[in-house]
Motif scaffolding. Structure first.
Motif, PDB file in Angstrom:
ATOM      1  N   SER A  25      43.100  92.351  40.269  1.00  0.00           N
ATOM      2  CA  SER A  25      43.568  91.704  41.496  1.00  0.00           C
ATOM      3  C   SER A  25      42.991  90.305  41.635  1.00  0.00           C
ATOM      4  O   SER A  25      43.677  89.386  42.092  1.00  0.00           O
ATOM      5  CB  SER A  25      43.206  92.562  42.713  1.00  0.00           C
ATOM      6  OG  SER A  25      43.904  93.797  42.688  1.00  0.00           O
ATOM      7  N   THR A  26      41.729  90.121  41.231  1.00  0.00           N
ATOM      8  CA  THR A  26      41.118  88.793  41.301  1.00  0.00           C
ATOM      9  C   THR A  26      41.873  87.813  40.407  1.00  0.00           C
ATOM     10  O   THR A  26      42.157  86.670  40.800  1.00  0.00           O
ATOM     11  CB  THR A  26      39.641  88.859  40.875  1.00  0.00           C
ATOM     12  OG1 THR A  26      38.942  89.756  41.739  1.00  0.00           O
ATOM     13  CG2 THR A  26      38.998  87.483  40.949  1.00  0.00           C
ATOM     14  N   LEU A  27      42.230  88.253  39.202  1.00  0.00           N
ATOM     15  CA  LEU A  27      42.975  87.397  38.280  1.00  0.00           C
ATOM     16  C   LEU A  27      44.310  86.984  38.887  1.00  0.00           C
ATOM     17  O   LEU A  27      44.707  85.813  38.817  1.00  0.00           O
ATOM     18  CB  LEU A  27      43.187  88.132  36.955  1.00  0.00           C
ATOM     19  CG  LEU A  27      43.829  87.324  35.828  1.00  0.00           C
ATOM     20  CD1 LEU A  27      42.895  86.207  35.357  1.00  0.00           C
ATOM     21  CD2 LEU A  27      44.212  88.231  34.664  1.00  0.00           C
ATOM     22  N   ILE A  60      39.614  82.233  31.938  1.00  0.00           N
ATOM     23  CA  ILE A  60      39.358  82.219  33.380  1.00  0.00           C
ATOM     24  C   ILE A  60      38.066  82.971  33.695  1.00  0.00           C
ATOM     25  O   ILE A  60      37.879  84.117  33.263  1.00  0.00           O
ATOM     26  CB  ILE A  60      40.516  82.864  34.158  1.00  0.00           C
ATOM     27  CG1 ILE A  60      41.841  82.146  33.852  1.00  0.00           C
ATOM     28  CG2 ILE A  60      40.228  82.880  35.648  1.00  0.00           C
ATOM     29  CD1 ILE A  60      41.919  80.736  34.345  1.00  0.00           C
ATOM     30  N   SER A  61      37.182  82.330  34.462  1.00  0.00           N
ATOM     31  CA  SER A  61      35.969  82.983  34.958  1.00  0.00           C
ATOM     32  C   SER A  61      35.883  82.774  36.469  1.00  0.00           C
ATOM     33  O   SER A  61      36.310  81.728  36.990  1.00  0.00           O
ATOM     34  CB  SER A  61      34.717  82.417  34.286  1.00  0.00           C
ATOM     35  OG  SER A  61      34.690  82.758  32.914  1.00  0.00           O
ATOM     36  N   LYS A  62      35.325  83.781  37.161  1.00  0.00           N
ATOM     37  CA  LYS A  62      35.197  83.710  38.615  1.00  0.00           C
ATOM     38  C   LYS A  62      34.038  84.588  39.048  1.00  0.00           C
ATOM     39  O   LYS A  62      33.923  85.747  38.614  1.00  0.00           O
ATOM     40  CB  LYS A  62      36.489  84.200  39.290  1.00  0.00           C
ATOM     41  CG  LYS A  62      36.426  84.257  40.811  1.00  0.00           C
ATOM     42  CD  LYS A  62      36.356  82.889  41.436  1.00  0.00           C
ATOM     43  CE  LYS A  62      36.384  82.944  42.947  1.00  0.00           C
ATOM     44  NZ  LYS A  62      36.243  81.609  43.586  1.00  0.00           N
ATOM     45  N   ALA A  81      33.205  88.524  38.733  1.00  0.00           N
ATOM     46  CA  ALA A  81      34.497  89.191  38.867  1.00  0.00           C
ATOM     47  C   ALA A  81      35.375  89.026  37.641  1.00  0.00           C
ATOM     48  O   ALA A  81      36.119  89.937  37.272  1.00  0.00           O
ATOM     49  CB  ALA A  81      35.223  88.675  40.115  1.00  0.00           C
ATOM     50  N   LEU A  82      35.310  87.850  36.997  1.00  0.00           N
ATOM     51  CA  LEU A  82      36.089  87.582  35.783  1.00  0.00           C
ATOM     52  C   LEU A  82      35.209  86.837  34.799  1.00  0.00           C
ATOM     53  O   LEU A  82      34.515  85.880  35.168  1.00  0.00           O
ATOM     54  CB  LEU A  82      37.331  86.741  36.103  1.00  0.00           C
ATOM     55  CG  LEU A  82      38.405  87.387  36.982  1.00  0.00           C
ATOM     56  CD1 LEU A  82      39.470  86.360  37.364  1.00  0.00           C
ATOM     57  CD2 LEU A  82      39.042  88.578  36.287  1.00  0.00           C
ATOM     58  N   ASP A  83      35.263  87.258  33.549  1.00  0.00           N
ATOM     59  CA  ASP A  83      34.394  86.684  32.518  1.00  0.00           C
ATOM     60  C   ASP A  83      35.234  86.292  31.310  1.00  0.00           C
ATOM     61  O   ASP A  83      35.547  87.121  30.452  1.00  0.00           O
ATOM     62  CB  ASP A  83      33.313  87.696  32.138  1.00  0.00           C
ATOM     63  CG  ASP A  83      32.275  87.130  31.184  1.00  0.00           C
ATOM     64  OD1 ASP A  83      32.371  85.947  30.830  1.00  0.00           O
ATOM     65  OD2 ASP A  83      31.368  87.896  30.783  1.00  0.00           O
ATOM     66  N   ILE A 115      45.279  82.209  45.861  1.00  0.00           N
ATOM     67  CA  ILE A 115      44.408  82.706  46.931  1.00  0.00           C
ATOM     68  C   ILE A 115      42.945  82.399  46.612  1.00  0.00           C
ATOM     69  O   ILE A 115      42.168  82.029  47.503  1.00  0.00           O
ATOM     70  CB  ILE A 115      44.637  84.210  47.130  1.00  0.00           C
ATOM     71  CG1 ILE A 115      46.086  84.466  47.560  1.00  0.00           C
ATOM     72  CG2 ILE A 115      43.661  84.787  48.166  1.00  0.00           C
ATOM     73  CD1 ILE A 115      46.502  85.913  47.508  1.00  0.00           C
ATOM     74  N   TYR A 116      42.562  82.589  45.343  1.00  0.00           N
ATOM     75  CA  TYR A 116      41.252  82.185  44.858  1.00  0.00           C
ATOM     76  C   TYR A 116      41.430  81.040  43.860  1.00  0.00           C
ATOM     77  O   TYR A 116      42.509  80.870  43.277  1.00  0.00           O
ATOM     78  CB  TYR A 116      40.538  83.331  44.131  1.00  0.00           C
ATOM     79  CG  TYR A 116      40.188  84.543  44.964  1.00  0.00           C
ATOM     80  CD1 TYR A 116      39.959  84.448  46.337  1.00  0.00           C
ATOM     81  CD2 TYR A 116      40.064  85.799  44.360  1.00  0.00           C
ATOM     82  CE1 TYR A 116      39.622  85.568  47.078  1.00  0.00           C
ATOM     83  CE2 TYR A 116      39.731  86.930  45.096  1.00  0.00           C
ATOM     84  CZ  TYR A 116      39.510  86.806  46.455  1.00  0.00           C
ATOM     85  OH  TYR A 116      39.176  87.919  47.188  1.00  0.00           O
TER      86      TYR A 116
END
Length: 502
Positions: free
Chosen positions: A45-47, A11-13, A20-22, A54-55
């Protein structure tokens, strides 16, 4: 049936200016409690917001029971049995407990009429399950934060979730409520529910956690059985270095009294409170929830009305009728709820810092000097080591620890004399906590008065030079750093209640 109920693969974001995520992977088994750990800003929290819809991830995929579910949204995530309890409460303050629990899932009678009786009955059953004596018809806005937190948990339980995400669920709970929550978690686990538990209170993990996943700087670092890690290994993996001193303390010569409060009375929670703050010390205020600590800081700052009380700054009596008076005298507050009361979260860091200090950066016509503003903001960011992509970054996108620093920065830019910290480390990671403690030590070295409210007794014992204990709206004890222990604090913290029950 696969081994994992949830698999998040690669997961990346990204958000504007922030990765935020790599390439993060994460998995979760049925009937287990997985601790998701990392510093503020690590991406935890992003994950989980991606898992709960939500994302949406920029890259990667999510498998539920071995099936690729594509891009989830909040509705489809709930349909897949995924529920999340957010760190920031999402209560509608003007609605009742039952209305909040069933918001968007209301029960109806024939003819499309709301079935309030059925919702109240179901809410009462959930409250009983949680061991909470809360009326389903009570307005949420009338309840303390700790009870609002339990209502959030009840709302998640009402979904019969197969995957329950808890983001800092104990940050506003009392010790008794935490024990009740742990009992509920154990029952859910026995029923086969998979739980993701995010917390900076690492001492809690031993009571409920089966496995841990550790993140740092938006990346996956390691995972494994909780029992295979020492606490030092967990912290080192979280921060990328060893934390040699959990509660750094600086000895300073204790000087004259800077600020004195005499016979302060403000409602039932602040009863005849008197204390002083001296140069070269951190004054801690301890006590159980509801003791009146937060209410005392709010009354001193002029947020809440007072019936009586005298304030003396540098030997001279001053008047504090409202926050403007307090700020004018250099008496400032970093409040308990930094996002609600301490920051304009939709504004940039630069504007958060400059807003209380417009008199310093405006000319006679009231026009802001961009040069002076930039100089003041850059100095504050540098002095407090605020980690921010640029001064124009929006405050809500910062980690909790850096948000706390912005709250303090705006006051220090105005040459404050006394800084009151109310639960300054709530919801922030172990490394950020150390930075906040170092900040308080820096202030006391500069001769600024520091008052520090905390519900964490080890924190008060480790940071404060002198400790006041409150109970029932009154100061019931005072202890020096050398004589203070948890046992002595608890004796004073329950003293007033014992008198009432006598």
């Amino acid at each position: 049936m696969t081994e994992y109920i949830v698999e998040m693969q690669h997961i990346s974001k990204s958000f504007p200016g922030v990765k935020a995520l790599d390439d993060v992977s994460f998995n979760l088994k049925r009937g287990e409690v997985m601790a998701l750990l990392g510093e503020n800003g690590a991406g935890k929290s992003t994950l989980m917001k991606i898992l709960s819809g939500i994302y949406q991830a920029d890259e990667g995929k999510i498998l539920i029971d071995g099936t690729d579910v594509g891009r989830l949204n909040p509705t489809s995530a709930k349909q897949k049995g995924i529920a999340i309890i957010h760190q920031e409460l999402n209560m509608c303050q003007h609605l009742s407990v039952a209305e909040n629990i069933f918001l968007g899932r209301e029960k109806y009678k024939l003819g499309g009429i709301l079935d309030n009786a059925a919702m109240n009955e179901a809410a009462r059953a959930l409250m009983d399950r949680l061991g909470m004596d809360i009326s389903p018809t009570e307005l949420v806005g009338h309840l303390p934060v700790s009870k609002q937190q339990m209502i959030e948990i009840a709302k998640a339980l009402s979904l019969d979730a197969q995957v329950l995400i808890m983001d800092e669920p104990t940050s506003a709970l009392t010790s008794r409520e935490i024990e009740d929550l742990f009992s509920i978690i154990r029952q859910l686990k026995a029923d086969g529910c998979a739980i993701v538990y995010i917390s900076h209170r690492l001492e809690e993990l031993q009571h409920i956690v089966d496995r841990v996943t550790i993140m740092r700087d938006s990346k996956f670092i390691t995972s494994g059985n909780f029992t295979d890690f020492t606490m030092e290994e967990i912290i080192t993996n979280m921060v990328g270095r060893q934390i040699t001193e959990k509660f750094p303390h600086v000895d300073c010569p204790v000087g004259d009294v800077i600020f004195e409060v005499k016979h302060l009375n403000a409602g039932t929670q602040v009863q005849d409170v008197s204390f002083c703050v001296k140069k070269g010390e951190i004054l801690g205020i301890a006590g159980l929830m509801g003791a009146g600590r937060t209410e005392t800081t709010r009354a001193v700052f002029g947020v809440d009305p007072k019936e009586s009380g005298t304030f003396i700054l540098d030997g001279k009596e001053i008047q504090i009728r409202n926050p403007q008076d307090a700020i004018a005298h250099g008496i400032v507050l970093a409040p308990e709820d930094r996002k609600k009361d301490g920051l304009c979260v939709k504004l940039p860091v630069s504007e958060n810092i400059s807003l209380p200090n417009l008199d310093m950066i405006c000319n006679k016509l009231g026009v802001i000097s961009k040069h002076l503003e930039k100089k003041m903001v850059n100095k504050a960011i540098e002095d407090l080591h605020i980690k921010v992509p640029s001064p124009s970054a929006i405050a809500q996108n910062l980690s909790g620890g850096n948000q706390q620093k912005v709250v303090v920065a705006k006051w220090l830019a105005g040459h404050s004399r006394v800084v009151m910290f109310d639960e300054p480390t709530r919801g922030i990671d172990v490394a950020a906590k150390v930075e906040i403690y170092n900040l308080m030590n820096m202030l006391k070295q500069q001769g600024i008065g520091v008052l520090f409210v905390s519900s964490e007794m080890p924190e008060v014992l480790g940071v404060a030079d002198r400790i006041l204990v409150m109970c029932g709206g009154r100061i019931t004890g005072e202890l020096s750093r050398t004589e203070a222990t948890q046992e002595k604090i608890m004796v004073h913290a329950t003293q007033f209640e014992k008198k009432i029950n006598a």
